[in-house]
Design a protein around this motif. Sequence first.
Motif, mmCIF file in Angstrom:
data_model
loop_
_atom_site.group_PDB
_atom_site.id
_atom_site.type_symbol
_atom_site.label_atom_id
_atom_site.label_comp_id
_atom_site.label_asym_id
_atom_site.label_seq_id
_atom_site.Cartn_x
_atom_site.Cartn_y
_atom_site.Cartn_z
ATOM 1 N N GLY A 192 -9.605 6.457 -1.513
ATOM 2 C CA GLY A 192 -8.688 5.415 -1.941
ATOM 3 C C GLY A 192 -9.393 4.079 -1.963
ATOM 4 O O GLY A 192 -10.622 4.010 -1.965
ATOM 5 N N ALA A 196 -6.492 -0.568 1.378
ATOM 6 C CA ALA A 196 -5.638 0.390 2.086
ATOM 7 C C ALA A 196 -6.175 0.681 3.480
ATOM 8 O O ALA A 196 -5.413 1.057 4.382
ATOM 9 C CB ALA A 196 -5.518 1.684 1.276
ATOM 10 N N GLU B 73 -6.745 10.747 -3.196
ATOM 11 C CA GLU B 73 -6.303 9.695 -2.284
ATOM 12 C C GLU B 73 -6.027 10.306 -0.920
ATOM 13 O O GLU B 73 -5.658 11.476 -0.819
ATOM 14 C CB GLU B 73 -5.033 8.999 -2.805
ATOM 15 C CG GLU B 73 -4.624 7.810 -1.945
ATOM 16 C CD GLU B 73 -3.504 6.959 -2.528
ATOM 17 O OE1 GLU B 73 -2.721 7.469 -3.352
ATOM 18 O OE2 GLU B 73 -3.409 5.778 -2.135
ATOM 19 N N LEU B 75 -3.740 10.037 2.579
ATOM 20 C CA LEU B 75 -2.519 9.498 3.184
ATOM 21 C C LEU B 75 -2.608 9.754 4.677
ATOM 22 O O LEU B 75 -3.299 10.677 5.119
ATOM 23 C CB LEU B 75 -1.283 10.185 2.594
ATOM 24 C CG LEU B 75 -1.104 10.060 1.076
ATOM 25 C CD1 LEU B 75 0.088 10.909 0.613
ATOM 26 C CD2 LEU B 75 -0.889 8.606 0.684
ATOM 27 N N ASP B 79 2.640 7.100 6.332
ATOM 28 C CA ASP B 79 2.858 7.228 4.889
ATOM 29 C C ASP B 79 3.907 8.309 4.617
ATOM 30 O O ASP B 79 4.259 9.096 5.498
ATOM 31 C CB ASP B 79 1.551 7.618 4.186
ATOM 32 C CG ASP B 79 0.564 6.465 4.124
ATOM 33 O OD1 ASP B 79 1.017 5.306 4.096
ATOM 34 O OD2 ASP B 79 -0.654 6.725 4.127
ATOM 35 N N GLN B 133 7.137 2.284 -2.393
ATOM 36 C CA GLN B 133 6.009 3.207 -2.181
ATOM 37 C C GLN B 133 5.311 3.509 -3.503
ATOM 38 O O GLN B 133 4.090 3.520 -3.586
ATOM 39 C CB GLN B 133 6.509 4.512 -1.558
ATOM 40 C CG GLN B 133 6.990 4.374 -0.138
ATOM 41 C CD GLN B 133 5.866 4.496 0.862
ATOM 42 O OE1 GLN B 133 4.814 5.049 0.550
ATOM 43 N NE2 GLN B 133 6.082 3.972 2.062
ATOM 44 N N LEU B 134 6.129 3.749 -4.537
ATOM 45 C CA LEU B 134 5.550 4.079 -5.846
ATOM 46 C C LEU B 134 4.775 2.897 -6.403
ATOM 47 O O LEU B 134 3.707 3.057 -6.980
ATOM 48 C CB LEU B 134 6.671 4.490 -6.814
ATOM 49 C CG LEU B 134 7.231 5.889 -6.584
ATOM 50 C CD1 LEU B 134 8.524 6.070 -7.364
ATOM 51 C CD2 LEU B 134 6.219 6.938 -7.002
ATOM 52 N N GLU B 136 3.322 0.436 -4.718
ATOM 53 C CA GLU B 136 2.064 0.251 -3.975
ATOM 54 C C GLU B 136 1.038 1.302 -4.395
ATOM 55 O O GLU B 136 -0.151 1.008 -4.524
ATOM 56 C CB GLU B 136 2.326 0.312 -2.471
ATOM 57 C CG GLU B 136 3.078 -0.921 -1.968
ATOM 58 C CD GLU B 136 3.420 -0.843 -0.497
ATOM 59 O OE1 GLU B 136 3.166 0.205 0.123
ATOM 60 O OE2 GLU B 136 3.963 -1.836 0.029
ATOM 61 N N ARG B 137 1.526 2.514 -4.614
ATOM 62 C CA ARG B 137 0.586 3.567 -5.030
ATOM 63 C C ARG B 137 0.050 3.285 -6.426
ATOM 64 O O ARG B 137 -1.120 3.485 -6.711
ATOM 65 C CB ARG B 137 1.276 4.931 -4.961
ATOM 66 C CG ARG B 137 0.291 6.079 -4.926
ATOM 67 C CD ARG B 137 0.912 7.366 -4.467
ATOM 68 N NE ARG B 137 1.360 7.313 -3.080
ATOM 69 C CZ ARG B 137 1.958 8.301 -2.454
ATOM 70 N NH1 ARG B 137 2.171 9.425 -3.082
ATOM 71 N NH2 ARG B 137 2.323 8.190 -1.199
ATOM 72 N N ARG B 140 -2.733 0.825 -6.202
ATOM 73 C CA ARG B 140 -3.978 1.431 -5.708
ATOM 74 C C ARG B 140 -4.644 2.241 -6.823
ATOM 75 O O ARG B 140 -5.868 2.198 -6.991
ATOM 76 C CB ARG B 140 -3.691 2.308 -4.477
ATOM 77 C CG ARG B 140 -3.132 1.523 -3.298
ATOM 78 C CD ARG B 140 -3.262 2.298 -2.004
ATOM 79 N NE ARG B 140 -2.483 3.508 -1.946
ATOM 80 C CZ ARG B 140 -1.247 3.591 -1.471
ATOM 81 N NH1 ARG B 140 -0.632 2.513 -1.020
ATOM 82 N NH2 ARG B 140 -0.609 4.749 -1.429
ATOM 83 N N VAL B 141 -3.842 2.976 -7.570
ATOM 84 C CA VAL B 141 -4.396 3.781 -8.664
ATOM 85 C C VAL B 141 -5.036 2.883 -9.718
ATOM 86 O O VAL B 141 -6.112 3.177 -10.242
ATOM 87 C CB VAL B 141 -3.311 4.683 -9.281
ATOM 88 C CG1 VAL B 141 -3.806 5.340 -10.560
ATOM 89 C CG2 VAL B 141 -2.887 5.749 -8.286
#
Lengths: 282, 153
Positions: A192, A196, B73, B75, B79, B133-134, B136-137, B140-141
């Motif tokens: 990641g 994070a 990723e 977790l 999370d 959550q979506l 933030e993900r 990151r993506v």
Amino acid sequence: MSTGALSTAQPMAPVPLRVRSLRRESADTFTVSLDVSGRPGGFPFQPGQFNMLYALGVGEVPISISGDPGRPGELLHTIRVVGSVTEALRRVGRGGWMGVRGPYGRPWPLEEARGLDVVVVAGGLGLAPLRSVILHLLRHREAYGRVSLLVGARSPEGLLYRRELARWGKDPRLKVLITVDQAGPEWKEHVGVVPALLRDMALDASRTVALMCGPEVMMRFTVRELERLGVPDTRIHLSLERNMKCAVGFCGHCQLVPFFVCKDGPVLPYDRLRPFLHVREV
Amino acid sequence: MALALAPLEEHPFLRGLSPAQVKAIACEVREESFPAGALLLREGDEARTLFLLRTGRVSLELNIPGQGPRQLESLKGGDILGLSWLFPPYRWHLDARAVEPVEVFALDAACLRGPSPEHPVLEPALAMRLVRQLYERLERVRMQRLDLYKGGA
């Protein structure tokens, strides 16, 4: 700021130094050791400073010093091959010559950080100028609080200093977290983005200083996470990369509004950088 | 002495909700453990669980024909894992593997997604938490897609 290890009377004149060894770090990155054994006192520098390295007849590039500031008898630079000059530097074999000017630039504020927790954040090649910080912190470990190193890379194969990272990871004086963008099933560390990793840290924002070097986008996102955790922007320090040519504040190629990155930086606190990092076309 | 794991209502995903909201969201909840290497969910299987990770680390993986699994990723404790139960066809899109021993709360998706006589709509507080959550993900993506470490001198 320069400590003037080389000539300050002729700031544009490189001094030839012989290549003692070359070590491959990854597919496109290598570390060169330059022979300073003939120089009284070796090559003193402060963590975060850089030299201008000259490939004879080809050109000059700014490269951070990645060695141990406690061992001025060894001068190390880690170089990624991205163009004709860095390719020419790679072709200089053991025993060949490189021109060197420096050291230049404002170093990491390690005196200010004494007594505080230090979070070192490195992305990609940004680990090179921070290696000297880690070595300094380990050498003077009792002077600092908790020390953490967060490292991001494209892939496990793209990590710099892999053996050293593994050794640091086992060192109880240091917390090391590594993440990569993608990995195969054999990879057991994080996958990641670097910001994070900060979620894993039990930071005491009131006594934390952050030192960061990497792609600017990574640093912007990491700063945002540090601010969310409450770290004051006066204690977040970034090392910037710009088009440094003269390295002494004459030519203006590296100007970032009020700063000459070569002279006022490359390390600058975020409270001074904030107005300019988000401005386009500066 | 082993430290006691935090109860359900103290999981970061649910923290701050009223007891009634937690009860509505987690009408069916199991505590589960997975050893290192175990799959928590497998691509193609029916998606009917929201995992709240309590401890340990999980890797999201995608199997690429000819290349094998790629980790996308990590977790970790705090999370959430698994959102494919939200929309038809309710199948997992990725594998999730425990990198180290993992403790979870497993929430039955039937309680979460509605509609049903007991749960006519997705709880708004749950919806906002899922959106966060979506988002933030997604951020990151986006960063990962930039391939930030490719260049540089």
